[in-house]
Design a protein around this motif. Structure first.
Motif, PDB file in Angstrom:
ATOM      1  N   ASN A   1      28.305  38.528  52.292  1.00 29.21           N
ATOM      2  CA  ASN A   1      27.612  38.031  51.093  1.00 29.21           C
ATOM      3  C   ASN A   1      26.884  36.719  51.368  1.00 29.21           C
ATOM      4  O   ASN A   1      26.385  36.066  50.453  1.00 29.21           O
ATOM      5  CB  ASN A   1      28.586  37.873  49.923  1.00 29.21           C
ATOM      6  CG  ASN A   1      29.708  36.894  50.208  1.00 29.21           C
ATOM      7  OD1 ASN A   1      29.690  36.204  51.233  1.00 29.21           O
ATOM      8  ND2 ASN A   1      30.683  36.822  49.314  1.00 29.21           N
ATOM      9  N   GLU A   2      26.886  36.317  52.651  1.00 28.09           N
ATOM     10  CA  GLU A   2      26.129  35.149  53.109  1.00 28.09           C
ATOM     11  C   GLU A   2      26.644  33.822  52.555  1.00 28.09           C
ATOM     12  O   GLU A   2      25.940  32.821  52.599  1.00 28.09           O
ATOM     13  CB  GLU A   2      24.629  35.315  52.822  1.00 28.09           C
ATOM     14  CG  GLU A   2      24.044  36.578  53.452  1.00 28.09           C
ATOM     15  CD  GLU A   2      22.551  36.743  53.215  1.00 28.09           C
ATOM     16  OE1 GLU A   2      21.964  35.931  52.466  1.00 28.09           O
ATOM     17  OE2 GLU A   2      21.981  37.685  53.798  1.00 28.09           O
ATOM     18  N   VAL A   3      27.878  33.830  52.038  1.00 27.83           N
ATOM     19  CA  VAL A   3      28.452  32.571  51.546  1.00 27.83           C
ATOM     20  C   VAL A   3      29.943  32.513  51.849  1.00 27.83           C
ATOM     21  O   VAL A   3      30.615  33.543  51.969  1.00 27.83           O
ATOM     22  CB  VAL A   3      28.279  32.386  50.018  1.00 27.83           C
ATOM     23  CG1 VAL A   3      26.831  32.199  49.653  1.00 27.83           C
ATOM     24  CG2 VAL A   3      28.905  33.525  49.257  1.00 27.83           C
ATOM     25  N   TYR A   4      30.436  31.298  52.000  1.00 21.85           N
ATOM     26  CA  TYR A   4      31.877  31.069  51.931  1.00 21.85           C
ATOM     27  C   TYR A   4      32.189  30.998  50.437  1.00 21.85           C
ATOM     28  O   TYR A   4      31.913  29.992  49.794  1.00 21.85           O
ATOM     29  CB  TYR A   4      32.258  29.758  52.613  1.00 21.85           C
ATOM     30  CG  TYR A   4      32.037  29.747  54.104  1.00 21.85           C
ATOM     31  CD1 TYR A   4      32.915  30.407  54.959  1.00 21.85           C
ATOM     32  CD2 TYR A   4      30.957  29.058  54.655  1.00 21.85           C
ATOM     33  CE1 TYR A   4      32.709  30.391  56.330  1.00 21.85           C
ATOM     34  CE2 TYR A   4      30.748  29.039  56.023  1.00 21.85           C
ATOM     35  CZ  TYR A   4      31.627  29.700  56.852  1.00 21.85           C
ATOM     36  OH  TYR A   4      31.422  29.687  58.200  1.00 21.85           O
ATOM     37  N   SER A   5      32.713  32.078  49.899  1.00 23.56           N
ATOM     38  CA  SER A   5      32.914  32.152  48.457  1.00 23.56           C
ATOM     39  C   SER A   5      34.396  32.041  48.154  1.00 23.56           C
ATOM     40  O   SER A   5      35.112  33.030  48.125  1.00 23.56           O
ATOM     41  CB  SER A   5      32.338  33.460  47.905  1.00 23.56           C
ATOM     42  OG  SER A   5      32.459  33.507  46.513  1.00 23.56           O
ATOM     43  N   GLY A   6      34.856  30.835  47.943  1.00 24.22           N
ATOM     44  CA  GLY A   6      36.265  30.610  47.656  1.00 24.22           C
ATOM     45  C   GLY A   6      36.548  30.720  46.179  1.00 24.22           C
ATOM     46  O   GLY A   6      35.769  31.265  45.397  1.00 24.22           O
ATOM     47  N   SER A   7      37.684  30.179  45.779  1.00 23.21           N
ATOM     48  CA  SER A   7      38.091  30.293  44.389  1.00 23.21           C
ATOM     49  C   SER A   7      37.300  29.363  43.481  1.00 23.21           C
ATOM     50  O   SER A   7      37.225  29.582  42.277  1.00 23.21           O
ATOM     51  CB  SER A   7      39.591  30.011  44.260  1.00 23.21           C
ATOM     52  OG  SER A   7      39.880  28.726  44.770  1.00 23.21           O
TER      53      SER A   7
ATOM     54  N   SER B   1      29.596  38.123  44.673  1.00 22.73           N
ATOM     55  CA  SER B   1      30.241  38.534  43.430  1.00 22.73           C
ATOM     56  C   SER B   1      31.392  37.579  43.149  1.00 22.73           C
ATOM     57  O   SER B   1      32.119  37.184  44.064  1.00 22.73           O
ATOM     58  CB  SER B   1      30.775  39.966  43.583  1.00 22.73           C
ATOM     59  OG  SER B   1      31.672  40.258  42.535  1.00 22.73           O
ATOM     60  N   LEU B   2      31.554  37.233  41.895  1.00 23.87           N
ATOM     61  CA  LEU B   2      32.639  36.316  41.528  1.00 23.87           C
ATOM     62  C   LEU B   2      33.793  37.043  40.857  1.00 23.87           C
ATOM     63  O   LEU B   2      34.638  36.424  40.211  1.00 23.87           O
ATOM     64  CB  LEU B   2      32.095  35.214  40.617  1.00 23.87           C
ATOM     65  CG  LEU B   2      30.953  34.379  41.212  1.00 23.87           C
ATOM     66  CD1 LEU B   2      30.519  33.293  40.248  1.00 23.87           C
ATOM     67  CD2 LEU B   2      31.367  33.764  42.556  1.00 23.87           C
TER      68      LEU B   2
END
Length: 200
Positions: A98-104, A162-163
């Motif tokens: 998703n091209e991001v470090y998507s943490g909490s 996506s979140l």
């Protein structure tokens, strides 16, 4: 394409496969889609592919599926040459990029948001069956055969950020408990005894 849609297509195809998820949002989403004892939620970023390779080597008659993220793959690129040279025929790695470090609580771009191409790196590492898919039809065509088929599959799934994983409850099973449940499942289904599984 969003990750959750891909995971929803994979979940009904699970029988006796072993599924390892890296430390990212897909870990939370997969927990809510599948409670199978053959799931192992790897709690350390960058370790899922390595653990998956070990399981695929030890259990060549079982299909092992790894659910990776772009951040985890970038953290452990050393796995790719090993994977390319081993050419395991019972392993599938899905990289949800998703091209991001998507943490909490935060999102920061990874290198794949720029010029880095994980499929090109995989191919250059010797993984011949490495593909990129960017829509759900491509995932069905190139991704799903890796769930039930044979051969080494490396599928980079370009997904939107996506979140969903921030909106659903975290798994209520401790990672250590998951590990022991997974080991006992392996013992029961393989008819073996794992002599020592360590702590944590």
């Amino acid at each position: 394409m969003i990750r959750r849609d891909c995971l929803e297509l994979i979940a009904p195809l699970m029988t006796d496969q072993l599924v390892l998820s890296s430390q990212s949002g897909q870990r939370i989403e997969w927990f809510h889609l599948s409670q199978h004892e053959g799931n192992l939620l790897v709690g350390m970023m960058g370790c899922a592919t390595g653990v998956g390779m070990g399981l695929a080597l030890a259990l060549p008659h079982r299909r092992v599926i790894v659910l990776e993220s772009d951040g985890s793959v970038l953290l452990s690129l050393f796995n790719l040459p090993t994977l390319g040279n081993l050419n395991l025929t019972n392993l599938t790695v899905f990289v949800f990029d998703n091209e991001v470090y998507s943490g909490s609580t935060m999102s920061e771009p990874t290198a794949t948001a720029g010029k880095t191409d994980l499929t090109a790196i995989a191919r250059a590492s010797g993984i011949e069956n490495a593909v990129t898919v960017d829509d759900i039809e491509g995932f069905k065509e190139h991704g799903l055969p890796g769930v039930t088929g044979e051969g080494l599959h490396y599928v980079v799934c370009k997904v939107e950020e996506s979140l969903i994983h921030r909106e659903i409850p975290r798994p209520n099973v401790d990672l250590a408990e998951y590990k022991y449940r997974f080991v006992r499942y392996i013992e029961r289904t393989e008819g073996i005894t794992v002599p020592f599984v360590g702590l944590g």
